[in-house]
Structure formats: structure tokens, C-alpha cells
Design an enzyme around this catalytic site. Sequence first.
Site, PDB file in Angstrom:
ATOM      1  N   ARG A 236      19.875  18.443  73.013  1.00  0.00           N
ATOM      2  CA  ARG A 236      20.224  19.712  72.474  1.00  0.00           C
ATOM      3  C   ARG A 236      19.319  19.629  70.745  1.00  0.00           C
ATOM      4  O   ARG A 236      19.849  18.846  70.177  1.00  0.00           O
ATOM      5  CB  ARG A 236      21.398  20.367  72.176  1.00  0.00           C
ATOM      6  CG  ARG A 236      22.382  20.718  73.607  1.00  0.00           C
ATOM      7  CD  ARG A 236      21.367  21.874  74.119  1.00  0.00           C
ATOM      8  NE  ARG A 236      21.872  22.403  75.342  1.00  0.00           N
ATOM      9  CZ  ARG A 236      21.793  21.986  76.582  1.00  0.00           C
ATOM     10  NH1 ARG A 236      20.534  21.317  76.825  1.00  0.00           N
ATOM     11  NH2 ARG A 236      22.356  22.598  77.764  1.00  0.00           N
ATOM     12  N   GLU A 265      15.411  26.969  69.507  1.00  0.00           N
ATOM     13  CA  GLU A 265      14.740  27.279  70.703  1.00  0.00           C
ATOM     14  C   GLU A 265      14.873  28.675  71.132  1.00  0.00           C
ATOM     15  O   GLU A 265      15.683  29.422  71.074  1.00  0.00           O
ATOM     16  CB  GLU A 265      15.500  26.477  71.939  1.00  0.00           C
ATOM     17  CG  GLU A 265      14.369  25.976  73.068  1.00  0.00           C
ATOM     18  CD  GLU A 265      15.323  25.013  74.000  1.00  0.00           C
ATOM     19  OE1 GLU A 265      15.620  23.867  73.390  1.00  0.00           O
ATOM     20  OE2 GLU A 265      15.458  25.069  74.958  1.00  0.00           O
ATOM     21  N   HIS A 283      11.539  22.132  77.295  1.00  0.00           N
ATOM     22  CA  HIS A 283      13.045  22.050  77.836  1.00  0.00           C
ATOM     23  C   HIS A 283      12.684  21.635  79.313  1.00  0.00           C
ATOM     24  O   HIS A 283      12.992  22.766  80.346  1.00  0.00           O
ATOM     25  CB  HIS A 283      13.768  23.214  77.550  1.00  0.00           C
ATOM     26  CG  HIS A 283      15.231  22.637  77.687  1.00  0.00           C
ATOM     27  ND1 HIS A 283      15.971  23.239  76.825  1.00  0.00           N
ATOM     28  CD2 HIS A 283      15.722  21.938  78.289  1.00  0.00           C
ATOM     29  CE1 HIS A 283      17.356  22.888  77.239  1.00  0.00           C
ATOM     30  NE2 HIS A 283      17.063  22.039  78.181  1.00  0.00           N
TER      31      HIS A 283
HETATM   32  C1  GLV Z   1      19.675  21.265  80.350  1.00  0.00           C
HETATM   33  O1  GLV Z   1      19.346  21.216  79.091  1.00  0.00           O
HETATM   34  C2  GLV Z   1      21.172  21.208  80.741  1.00  0.00           C
HETATM   35  O2  GLV Z   1      21.991  21.098  80.165  1.00  0.00           O
HETATM   36  O3  GLV Z   1      21.142  21.170  82.189  1.00  0.00           O
END
Ligand code: GLV
Length: 321
Positions: A236, A265, A283
Site C-alpha cells: 500500500r 493513488e 497496481h
Molecule cells: C490489492 O492491492 C489487494 O489488496 O488485493
Amino acid sequence: MKKWVLITNDLPEAAFKTLSAKYHVTWNKKPLSEAQLVSRVKPYHALLSTLSDPISRKVLEAGINLRCVSNYAVGYNNIDLSAAQEHSIQVTNTPDVLTEATADIAWALILSCARRVPEGEKMVRAGRFKGWHPLLLLGQDLRGKTLGIYGFGRIGKAVARRGRGWNMKVLYHQRHRERPSEERAHRAQYVPFERLLRASDILSVNCPLTPETRHRFTSREFKKMKRTGIFINSARGPVHREADLARALSKKWIFSAGLDVYEHEPQIHPKLLRLKNAVLLPHLGSATVETRSQMAILAARNIDRVLSDKPPLTPVPKTTK
Ligand code: GLV
Ligand code: GLV
């Protein structure tokens, strides 16, 4: 009476197929804002939400029929867990099915950074490749180096396991030390945070976002890393402070950074976008056909279990606050 389910975003059809046999399903295909969620949530007994949906206290309180929020992600920092708990709303996530894909993206970033893959690729496409040269785009060997993992959960361990292929030494840090048998099984050594910073050649962030991990990596931490060090974040964004990371990269405090996630983000710090020693992905951690469809099925099954008064397959842990 059939219950109502809202799928908040476009995702593999498996979720809709699994749910629509038994429930009234609304499949919304574009992301909803907090205000839109608040105004629409009322009739629904369950939400199948994605990590960019703000499932705030306001949304949960407007959802007077809600019994389940099934997040299509392993992370659930987009959901106000205390509010969910207060209103007896079960929150679930999609762990395990995405572990390997996410570890692969961390490694895609590790290799890209170490061997300067995107720089080379751009050079070729721009017509700037003028032939082999002894000093062209020299990177870093990975063999025998030290891989540091911050957050040694399922994904962190899968990243570590891949490091064995390069004969890497694995160090890790997190709040709790693992059992010795677990450490032996993963051939990993627990170290204090400061040691992780100083000793890692590659430092991979694989922790959840919590108040404790927010801004864990700032100028202070980047300065302690090796100048040849590579920083990877596929967990994250807010775990690092992005302006500080951009400074560390431009001042060459570290060799490079590979990111799949961003502090704000989808906005990316403009300085990062100009830096050659930053490798930036949108991502993609769990983004494979197989994994995303398994996530869809798991998220749907969690909803079905909760609405059928059965324990969900993958509940998120209760908060203690
Ligand atoms: C992706 O970032 C997730 O948390 O699945
Ligand atoms: C590189 O292409 C080499 O032959 O060493």
C-alpha cells in the site's frame, strides 16, 4: 425472500454468475464515490466492494440492511472496520488466492529495478540503441544478496521463497516475530527494523496499511539504506512518504525503487514520473486472469455464506479498538 447484493465495480463475471442464481444482483460497472454509495446502499444486504471504494462509516450507517461487505482484495484499509463491527456487518477479503500473483509482481519490480529493464526497453523503442557497449545500463546482481521483507505474512513469505532461486539471504521485520519453526521453514531471520534498513540490498514492503505502518518509510529510513539498495512497494502506497522517496532517488541515497502502489493513488508524485531510477506499475499485484477470477468466486462465496447464516470462508480479523 431473495436478498439484494450490490457489486460496486466491473470485475470478472464469475462473481455475478455465482450470486445471481440466488440473489437479486445489481452490477454497477463504474466506481462509485462515497456520496453515491451512501445514496444507493440502503436496499442491499451485501456489498461486493473493491479496494478503491470508500466504505466509510457514513456508507455503513446508510446501509441499514447490510450484513456483509465482501472486499475484492486482500487489503481492507478502504473499510471502516470499527463502524462495521458496531453495526454487526461482517467484513471479508480475498487472501491466499492472490498470494502468488502478488509475489510475482514484487519480483517483476525487483528484476526490473536491478537490471534496469524499463530503461533499456525505452531506449530501444526510442531508437537510441546503438549497439552493445561494455558500460551500457549496468545494474545489480541479485545472486547471494540480502532480501529484506517488511511484513512477513503470506505475500512476504512468497516473495522470500522466490529469493531462494537467487540464493538470497532473507531478513524480515514485522510487529510479531514468527515461531522458530516458521523461520526455519522459510529460511528467514528476524531483525530489528534499523537492521532491516541497513542490511537489505532489496527491501520489499509487504505489510498491510495500518496506523502503525503508515509513513514507515521516510527520508530518515531511505538515508539508512545502502546506496546500492532497491526499495520495492507492492503493498500500500501510504507505507512510504512519496515526496521523500522521490528525493532519495534523485539524490541517489538509494539505487532505485519499484512501485505498484502510491501514496495518493492514482495520483503519482510528479518528481517520480521524471526519475529514471523509479519503476512504476499501475497496481497490478493480483492482475492475472486466473487470480482475478478466483478472487471473484471467493468474494461471491463469502457473501453467500454470510447471507445463509454460515461463517464466511475468509473473514477479516476483528479490530480490538
Ligand atoms: C490489492 O492491492 C489487494 O489488496 O488485493
Ligand atoms: C553478451 O552478449 C556476451 O556475449 O557477453
